[in-house]
Design an enzyme around this catalytic site. Structure first.
Site, PDB file in Angstrom:
ATOM      1  N   CYS A  80      -3.342   2.912   4.929  1.00  0.00           N
ATOM      2  CA  CYS A  80      -2.985   2.299   3.645  1.00  0.00           C
ATOM      3  C   CYS A  80      -3.656   0.927   3.481  1.00  0.00           C
ATOM      4  CB  CYS A  80      -1.474   2.239   3.481  1.00  0.00           C
ATOM      5  SG  CYS A  80      -0.956   1.981   1.764  1.00  0.00           S
ATOM      6  N   HIS A 188       0.511   7.540   4.384  1.00  0.00           N
ATOM      7  CA  HIS A 188       1.296   7.056   5.523  1.00  0.00           C
ATOM      8  C   HIS A 188       1.687   8.220   6.435  1.00  0.00           C
ATOM      9  CE1 HIS A 188       2.041   2.766   4.578  1.00  0.00           C
ATOM     10  NE2 HIS A 188       1.829   3.170   3.336  1.00  0.00           N
ATOM     11  N   GLU A 190       2.546   8.177   9.422  1.00  0.00           N
ATOM     12  CA  GLU A 190       3.672   7.811  10.304  1.00  0.00           C
ATOM     13  C   GLU A 190       5.023   8.062   9.651  1.00  0.00           C
ATOM     14  OE1 GLU A 190       3.307   4.068   7.828  1.00  0.00           O
ATOM     15  OE2 GLU A 190       2.009   5.704   8.499  1.00  0.00           O
TER      16      GLU A 190
END
Length: 217
Positions: A80, A188, A190
């Site tokens: 990002c 993202h 994660e």
């Protein structure tokens, strides 16, 4: 990261002496997201009123990391904001607000939807054939989450676009300057818990870190 077999180590944003000591000891680097935006002056632009305040200590730390990583051929996963900073570091530019500048109707952050959802919006992405992201996605298309309002405009030197959202926004880039593992993703991974594509991305990053460490030994 731990699930993929890596051991995360935090790098101080305020202690430059500690940065100089710690950065060379690490095998690879992940540049995460941030609520800040990259300083527009860094890519030859003025703040149009749409960029969030810059986090200059974070920018300095990321630049120090990238300088070392490229010099020593150590892997980088830029997520990002980290992807945007990577692009600017390599001489690229940014779109300061994708909805305002491009008029896209694809939701790229929660604020693009009303009522605002609790979770990140999801949209499609298409990956370039034979790219690392296409290999990890096990195909040329995938669903990804989204939590950003800026994106890559002009591409940085030796970066290749390997993924785009359904509205054309750049979602993935890969380094072509040498064989080093450097990948930038605008989403993202994660936060995509249980997603096989995301898990493969982190495992590949950790494997690249191990490989680089072996070569340096």
């Amino acid at each position: 990261m731990r699930k993929a077999g890596g051991e995360p180590v935090l790098v101080s944003l305020s202690d430059r002496a500690e940065q100089q000591r710690l950065i060379p000891t690490l095998d690879a680097y992940m540049l995460p997201g941030s609520p800040a935006d990259v300083e527009p002056a860094d890519y030859g632009a003025q703040n149009s009123g749409l960029s969030a305040p810059a986090d200059l200590p974070r920018e300095h730390a990321d630049r120090a990391i990238l300088t070392h990583a490229f010099a020593e051929k150590k892997p980088v996963l830029a997520i990002c904001y980290g992807c945007q900073l990577l692009n600017v570091y390599l001489g690229g530019t940014l779109i300061q607000d994708v909805r305002w500048e491009l008029g896209t109707t694809t939701p790229h952050r929660k604020k693009d939807l009303s009522p605002e959802p609790k979770e990140d919006p999801i949209h499609g992405a298409k990956f370039e054939p034979a790219s690392r992201l296409a290999e990890l996605a096990a195909g040329e298309q995938a669903k990804i989450n989204s939590s950003h309002h800026q994106a890559i405009a002009k591409l940085g030197k030796n970066l290749r676009v390997t993924g785009r959202a359904t509205d054309g926004i750049i979602e993935g880039v890969e380094w072509t300057g040498d064989a080093n593992w450097v990948v930038g993703v605008q989403w993202h991974p994660e936060r995509m818990f249980g997603d096989a594509f995301s898990e493969r991305l982190f495992r590949d990053f950790v494997a690249a870190a191990r490989g680089a460490a072996v070569q340096k030994a």
